[in-house]
Write an enzyme that holds these catalytic residues in place. Structure first.
Site, PDB file in Angstrom:
ATOM      1  N   ALA A  79      66.281  37.052 117.213  1.00 57.79           N
ATOM      2  CA  ALA A  79      66.212  35.318 118.322  1.00 57.79           C
ATOM      3  C   ALA A  79      66.469  36.411 119.582  1.00 57.79           C
ATOM      4  CB  ALA A  79      67.437  34.806 117.837  1.00 57.79           C
ATOM      5  N   ASP A  80      66.641  37.440 118.981  1.00 59.52           N
ATOM      6  CA  ASP A  80      67.024  39.073 120.502  1.00 59.52           C
ATOM      7  C   ASP A  80      65.474  38.789 121.586  1.00 59.52           C
ATOM      8  OD1 ASP A  80      68.700  40.965 121.200  1.00 59.52           O
ATOM      9  OD2 ASP A  80      66.904  41.776 122.148  1.00 59.52           O
ATOM     10  N   ILE A  81      65.596  38.182 122.892  1.00 58.61           N
ATOM     11  CA  ILE A  81      64.675  37.419 123.501  1.00 58.61           C
ATOM     12  C   ILE A  81      64.007  39.075 123.962  1.00 58.61           C
ATOM     13  CG2 ILE A  81      64.119  36.829 125.828  1.00 58.61           C
ATOM     14  CD1 ILE A  81      66.415  34.712 125.449  1.00 58.61           C
ATOM     15  N   TRP A 121      63.725  47.680 122.134  1.00 56.45           N
ATOM     16  CA  TRP A 121      64.953  47.667 123.291  1.00 56.45           C
ATOM     17  C   TRP A 121      64.228  48.792 124.446  1.00 56.45           C
ATOM     18  CZ3 TRP A 121      68.578  46.739 119.343  1.00 56.45           C
ATOM     19  CH2 TRP A 121      69.378  45.269 119.041  1.00 56.45           C
TER      20      TRP A 121
END
Length: 288
Positions: free
Chosen positions: A242-244, A284
């Site tokens: 769910a991490d944008i 990331w």
């Protein structure tokens, strides 16, 4: 002074560049060192970790406070845990060379997952960072630590749970906490002080057990727990779908027209298993 040799690759320069995002960290990227605040038997100790080697042949010097020599073994063990010196970055790099993430693993070659200096710090920081932009999140965390923590040799230690448990919501509101975040952090600290939550016991529990236990507390949801598992406890196989940021990184890397769906991302995971946490970190890093 203690010298530690580890297996390469291990890119300490990229470690320092990520640690430098947090204004609480005391480090020098040019001189290649960071000062780490740890507690042994609740005694605050500052350890200077100095890199002497290269990415391929990493060597570190640990400069310790003048303390009881019987603490040295525990201190070195804790530093090895934080910096993940017992994880083979070579095995992880070779694993991802056979995947569609090989490009970013080449770009960020030898970057380990470096842990927050204690799981309690990680929990508190995650609660503070919820729904904030990164710059203000770090600013608010720094205010909290420098107001209620302690300082030794120019290095700041997070306040202990028993200190935070005695604070009021108004104390934290004065630092620009929301009422809810103040309540979450104070209530969590009270549960730790009462012995209802044993932070140190988390090291021995499975991801599922930790998820079940921590979800009982207000303000701690799945995103927070996944971050604590990843950066507080160093679990190797976590992927916050769910991490944008991760979604945007995959979109950029694979040159997609839109962010991938949950189903599309789930289909990618088996190829990256059992190092999903490193897939997360490198994705990331690719957009930082």
């Amino acid at each position: 002074m203690h010298t530690v040799n580890i297996q390469g690759p291990y890119n300490f320069d990229l470690v320092l560049s990520r640690l430098a995002l947090d204004p609480l960290h005391v480090l020098d990227k040019e001189e290649r060192w960071v000062k780490v605040p740890i507690r042994i038997y609740n005694q605050p100790i500052v350890v200077k970790v100095q890199a002497d080697g290269t990415t391929e042949n990493p060597v570190f010097r640990l400069e310790l406070d003048e303390i009881d020599p019987s603490f040295h073994v525990l201190i070195i063990k804790e530093i090895r845990r934080i910096f993940r010196w017992d994880v083979s970055m070579l095995a992880i790099h070779e694993h991802f060379q056979k995947t569609n993430l090989n490009q970013i693993f080449d770009q960020h070659y030898g970057t380990p997952i470096v842990l927050d200096f204690h799981p309690y710090n990680s929990l508190v920081q995650c609660i503070i960072h919820q729904q904030l932009n990164l710059k203000f999140a770090f600013t608010l965390t720094k205010r909290f630590v420098t107001t209620y923590g302690s300082e030794k040799n120019g290095v700041w230690f997070y306040p202990l749970p028993e200190t935070v448990a005695k604070l009021t919501v108004e104390d934290l509101r004065a630092l620009q906490f929301t009422t809810r975040k103040a309540e979450y952090i104070i209530d969590l600290s009270k549960e730790i002080e009462k012995g209802n939550l044993n932070i140190d016991s988390l090291y021995e529990k499975s991801d599922e057990e930790i998820m079940t236990e921590l979800l009982r507390y207000r303000g701690i949801g799945q995103w927070t727990i996944q971050n604590v598992l990843l950066f507080g406890l160093g679990r190797n196989n976590l992927f916050p779908i769910a991490d944008i940021g991760i979604q945007n990184a995959i979109k950029k890397l694979l040159q997609l027209e839109q962010k991938p769906t949950k189903e599309e991302m789930e289909a990618m995971l088996p190829e990256w298993h059992p190092y999903l946490s490193y897939a997360s970190l490198y994705l990331w890093r690719s957009i930082e």
